[in-house]
Design a protein around this motif. Sequence first.
Motif, mmCIF file in Angstrom:
data_model
loop_
_atom_site.group_PDB
_atom_site.id
_atom_site.type_symbol
_atom_site.label_atom_id
_atom_site.label_comp_id
_atom_site.label_asym_id
_atom_site.label_seq_id
_atom_site.Cartn_x
_atom_site.Cartn_y
_atom_site.Cartn_z
ATOM 1 N N PHE A 91 -0.894 -3.896 -3.578
ATOM 2 C CA PHE A 91 0.275 -3.091 -3.206
ATOM 3 C C PHE A 91 -0.142 -1.986 -2.247
ATOM 4 O O PHE A 91 -1.241 -1.432 -2.346
ATOM 5 C CB PHE A 91 0.923 -2.476 -4.450
ATOM 6 C CG PHE A 91 1.478 -3.492 -5.408
ATOM 7 C CD1 PHE A 91 2.697 -4.102 -5.164
ATOM 8 C CD2 PHE A 91 0.776 -3.846 -6.546
ATOM 9 C CE1 PHE A 91 3.210 -5.050 -6.036
ATOM 10 C CE2 PHE A 91 1.273 -4.791 -7.427
ATOM 11 C CZ PHE A 91 2.501 -5.392 -7.170
ATOM 12 N N LEU A 92 0.760 -1.679 -1.333
ATOM 13 C CA LEU A 92 0.526 -0.579 -0.400
ATOM 14 C C LEU A 92 1.866 0.059 -0.079
ATOM 15 O O LEU A 92 2.782 -0.617 0.390
ATOM 16 C CB LEU A 92 -0.147 -1.089 0.880
ATOM 17 C CG LEU A 92 -0.494 -0.051 1.947
ATOM 18 C CD1 LEU A 92 -1.402 1.040 1.395
ATOM 19 C CD2 LEU A 92 -1.163 -0.728 3.150
ATOM 20 N N ASP A 93 2.002 1.345 -0.370
ATOM 21 C CA ASP A 93 3.242 2.038 -0.012
ATOM 22 C C ASP A 93 3.310 2.223 1.497
ATOM 23 O O ASP A 93 2.292 2.293 2.182
ATOM 24 C CB ASP A 93 3.328 3.387 -0.726
ATOM 25 C CG ASP A 93 3.632 3.234 -2.209
ATOM 26 O OD1 ASP A 93 4.043 2.126 -2.616
ATOM 27 O OD2 ASP A 93 3.459 4.211 -2.959
ATOM 28 N N ALA A 94 4.525 2.332 2.010
ATOM 29 C CA ALA A 94 4.747 2.277 3.455
ATOM 30 C C ALA A 94 4.176 3.463 4.215
ATOM 31 O O ALA A 94 4.077 3.410 5.449
ATOM 32 C CB ALA A 94 6.250 2.166 3.736
ATOM 33 N N ASP A 95 3.796 4.533 3.512
ATOM 34 C CA ASP A 95 3.232 5.691 4.212
ATOM 35 C C ASP A 95 1.763 5.927 3.870
ATOM 36 O O ASP A 95 1.195 6.953 4.247
ATOM 37 C CB ASP A 95 4.051 6.958 3.908
ATOM 38 C CG ASP A 95 4.179 7.241 2.419
ATOM 39 O OD1 ASP A 95 3.772 6.390 1.607
ATOM 40 O OD2 ASP A 95 4.695 8.313 2.072
ATOM 41 N N ASP A 96 1.139 4.989 3.168
ATOM 42 C CA ASP A 96 -0.284 5.096 2.843
ATOM 43 C C ASP A 96 -1.107 4.159 3.729
ATOM 44 O O ASP A 96 -0.565 3.362 4.490
ATOM 45 C CB ASP A 96 -0.519 4.777 1.364
ATOM 46 C CG ASP A 96 0.137 5.788 0.437
ATOM 47 O OD1 ASP A 96 0.367 6.928 0.887
ATOM 48 O OD2 ASP A 96 0.417 5.433 -0.720
ATOM 49 N N GLN A 97 -2.427 4.229 3.597
ATOM 50 C CA GLN A 97 -3.312 3.423 4.440
ATOM 51 C C GLN A 97 -4.526 2.977 3.640
ATOM 52 O O GLN A 97 -4.877 3.586 2.629
ATOM 53 C CB GLN A 97 -3.782 4.242 5.654
ATOM 54 C CG GLN A 97 -2.678 4.736 6.565
ATOM 55 C CD GLN A 97 -3.129 5.864 7.453
ATOM 56 O OE1 GLN A 97 -4.308 6.009 7.756
ATOM 57 N NE2 GLN A 97 -2.183 6.726 7.854
#
Length: 311
Positions: A91-97
């Motif tokens: 999973f990766l939130d849209a504002d993380d990297q």
Amino acid sequence: MTNISPLVTVIIPAYNAARFLPATINSIQQQTYSNWELLIINDGSTDDTVEVVKKYQEKNPCIQLINQFNQGVSQARNLGVEKSKGQFIAFLDADDQWLPDKLQQHLKHFQFHPHLGVSFSQVEILNQAGEPTGQVSSSRLHHLKPEHLLSENPTTTTSNWVVRREVFAQVGGFAPDMSYSEDLEWLLRVICTGLWEIEGINQVLTRYRTSSGGLSSHLYRMEDGWNQLVQKAKIYAPQLVEDHFALAQALHLRYLARRAFRLHLPAEVGVDFMTRALASDWRLLFHQPHRTVLTLMAVFGDLLMEKILFI
């Protein structure tokens, strides 16, 4: 274009995330491990999220856009899991990297730990502008027990997770009725099965952008979310809740007090959380005493300064 099935499915829930998505997608495309698919779940965005994703799709067939009416992050992640093909789900939130070797390191971790269900790592904390704060997560990485996950979230963010697909088949998805602590509730369900380990890598692999939510109401909604977690845990782990509720609640309230101070909220907010934390379980004074004392000094010192300024 290859016909090889992806080993890893990356899921990004996106709601009005157009300005953050390019950096987030680029961090996936720069991975040293390349056998992945990316599912971006557009959760009813009203900005240019769809247009941004389509530009990336034109250049990379591994990227898919899936649209749903706005139903929240839990439903978006669950839809992504349902549509996924990989043996591992990240999973990766849209504002993380992610850092470039994120997937490679986690896959090695799974290779050497056959009972590992959820792999995570240390996290670098960014401010809302995406700039490093100099902070790195310091949560426990090993020997996690159910009582640890009742009171704290050692993984910091779902952007930090890589999960075996079988785990979702056994415990189900995220609770769709939860908007806060839904990630912690899912982890608690996993560890309570006794079938899977949750373990971290002692290396920074994820960059987490802190929320700009600086309202007192936001923290009280977080508290409500944790209370929902407890109610659900009473069903599948009643003895755990009975044995550890008081201290777990105290730890969670202390966390909210620290967060209130860092967000520069009115002093009485932090004092409220900290007062109720000690009322829940006085043993908090001896559990990470340095952190407890510093939090007490911070929130009550803040209150004292406010009173002096208004004299």
